[in-house]
Design an enzyme around this catalytic site. Structure first.
Site, mmCIF file in Angstrom:
data_model
loop_
_atom_site.group_PDB
_atom_site.id
_atom_site.type_symbol
_atom_site.label_atom_id
_atom_site.label_comp_id
_atom_site.label_asym_id
_atom_site.label_seq_id
_atom_site.Cartn_x
_atom_site.Cartn_y
_atom_site.Cartn_z
ATOM 1 N N ASP A 161 0.780 -1.321 0.019
ATOM 2 C CA ASP A 161 -0.150 -0.006 -0.044
ATOM 3 C C ASP A 161 0.819 1.128 -0.014
ATOM 4 O O ASP A 161 0.494 2.026 -0.945
ATOM 5 C CB ASP A 161 -0.911 -0.038 1.175
ATOM 6 C CG ASP A 161 -2.149 -1.036 1.318
ATOM 7 O OD1 ASP A 161 -1.894 -1.625 0.187
ATOM 8 O OD2 ASP A 161 -2.918 -1.184 1.888
ATOM 9 N N ARG A 213 -0.499 4.151 17.176
ATOM 10 C CA ARG A 213 -0.667 5.030 16.057
ATOM 11 C C ARG A 213 -0.505 6.705 16.172
ATOM 12 O O ARG A 213 0.171 7.440 15.484
ATOM 13 C CB ARG A 213 -2.133 4.994 15.419
ATOM 14 C CG ARG A 213 -2.426 3.794 14.828
ATOM 15 C CD ARG A 213 -1.427 3.441 13.591
ATOM 16 N NE ARG A 213 -1.668 2.226 12.949
ATOM 17 C CZ ARG A 213 -0.625 1.119 12.756
ATOM 18 N NH1 ARG A 213 0.418 1.277 13.100
ATOM 19 N NH2 ARG A 213 -1.168 0.326 11.999
ATOM 20 N N ASP A 217 -7.592 3.458 11.761
ATOM 21 C CA ASP A 217 -6.243 4.049 11.678
ATOM 22 C C ASP A 217 -6.425 5.346 11.005
ATOM 23 O O ASP A 217 -5.815 6.488 11.425
ATOM 24 C CB ASP A 217 -5.228 3.171 11.037
ATOM 25 C CG ASP A 217 -4.757 2.091 11.944
ATOM 26 O OD1 ASP A 217 -4.791 2.312 13.147
ATOM 27 O OD2 ASP A 217 -3.967 1.192 11.232
ATOM 28 N N SER A 232 -3.731 -9.191 6.388
ATOM 29 C CA SER A 232 -3.037 -8.214 6.910
ATOM 30 C C SER A 232 -2.243 -8.312 8.193
ATOM 31 O O SER A 232 -2.990 -9.057 9.163
ATOM 32 C CB SER A 232 -3.425 -6.807 6.619
ATOM 33 O OG SER A 232 -4.579 -6.677 7.546
#
Length: 404
Positions: free
Chosen positions: A14, A94, A123, A175
């Protein structure tokens, strides 16, 4: 149109595609920012991949110590668990990634930041709330919300078209997100909540049934709520957590399979490995049990769901989180001592706890004679607390009958 963009870069499909897309779409300089959270990647390889994909510069920041000291351990002190099971391994990372990314943007004179989070997940919120709190007005580019690519297959086709060196295989049809606190899995074959995770998916932990037949006993020492030593050996935060991961992993500790409620409104299924974090959570609770005042503990416990929710949603840098964490820090002032645990086939069992400032008084609680407690005092205590019940009964008030 931005002139310089800092991209939160991982080296995966990505963000590699996003790198090239940003360059072509905005004709801007793109700096790749990589946060080393203990994910185990070959960072030299990640650097080379970013440069090969078009990055003008690669900034790699080692934030492992800061991550555990300033994010993981404060969440541990709050006993923050989302929806009763999730120790917030991705969520707690994050705000640190976004904070460090903003620091790079300011240092490099960038006028925009970008991330690879999708428009369906949590996210995107976590990154962008932090950006807004720490650099208000910075332009935020979220490619998954604006470009024409709609799927992983589209990204693979784009990568092939532009010669982006991203290996793609079908061996791991889900993932992953890894840092020092945990390893998470979602998407792909895990999207069916009835489907059992494959045995070969797990990385940090052995299956509980395959863990050693002999239990492992460890001692964890705390100072004001912070774990500082294991089995008498003092360790820095990152090393201590890594050590817990190794011990817990080989004993099958910390696997969780959870269907959780995302902030954006949908339910999602996540599978997590959090061996060291699980051990520390159990130990911390045991340490609190003999060192925290009852009413303070009960008050703090009412705030656990709220604190976990704020972390999960991305409000680490909000004023309400700041106030709550001050209370948490105050609650931990005397959470000091040692906890002894048994690790055995996926289970963490408390064997003992002791503290130089313990509120546990054996001479008071004992069933034997002695101690500064007169049992006759209980009679008046009960009568006073029963007064309102007697008044209600005499007034003919209805009482809830659970047999109805």
């Amino acid at each position: 149109m931005p002139n310089k963009i800092v991209l939160a870069y991982s080296g995966g499909l990505d963000t590699s595609v996003i790198m090239r897309w940003l360059i072509e779409t905005y004709n801007a300089e793109v700096i790749a920012f990589v946060a080393d959270l203990g994910q185990g990647d070959d960072l030299d390889e990640v650097r080379e991949k970013a440069l090969a994909t078009g990055a003008s510069k690669v900034c790699i920041e080692d934030v492992r110590e800061e991550f555990v000291r300033d994010f993981v351990f404060p969440a541990l002190k709050a006993n923050a668990i989302y929806e009763g099971a999730y120790l917030l391994g991705t969520a707690i990372a994050r705000p640190l990634i976004a904070k460090a990314q903003i620091e790079v943007a300011k240092r490099e004179g960038a006028d925009a930041v970008s991330h690879g989070a999708t428009g369906k997940g949590n996210d995107q919120v976590r990154f962008e709330l932090t950006y807004s709190a720490l650099m208000p007005g910075v332009e935020i580019i979220a490619p998954w919300r604006v470009w024409e690519l709609k799927s992983r297959a589209d990204c693979v086709a784009y990568a092939k078209k532009h010669g982006i060196p991203v290996p793609v295989t079908k061996e791991r049809p889900y993932s992953c997100d890894r840092n020092l606190l945990h390893l998470s899995f979602e998407g792909g074959i895990l999207e069916d909540p009835w489907s059992e995770p494959p045995d070969d998916m797990f990385v940090l932990t052995v299956a509980p049934e395959e863990a050693p037949d002999k239990p492992t006993t460890i001692e964890i020492e705390f100072e004001d709520g912070t774990p500082v030593a294991v089995d008498g050996t003092r360790m820095a935060p990152a090393a201590l957590l890594a050590h817990g991961n190794e011990i817990g992993g080989r004993n099958g500790i910390g696997r969780v399979d959870l269907v959780e409620n995302r902030y954006v409104g949908m339910k999602s299924r996540g599978v997590y490995e959090t061996p060291g974090g699980t051990i520390l959570h159990v130990a911390h609770r045991a340490m609190e049990s003999i060192t925290m005042d009852r009413e303070f503990m009960h008050l703090r416990d009412t705030l656990i769901p709220r604190i976990a929710e704020l972390i999960y949603y991305g409000y680490w840098y909000s004023p309400e989180m700041r106030v709550l964490m001050r209370l948490v820090e105050d609650s931990q002032r005397n959470v000091t001592g040692t906890v002894r645990l048994k690790l055995y086939k996926g289970n963490v069992t408390v064997l003992g706890r002791r503290s130089p400032v313990s509120l546990y008084r054996q001479d008071i609680v004992t069933f034997e004679e002695g101690g500064d407690y007169d049992q006759h005092d209980a009679e008046g205590f009960i009568r006073v607390n029963a007064l309102r019940l007697r008044i209600a009964a005499k007034a003919g008030r209805k009482v809830l009958d659970t047999s109805d």
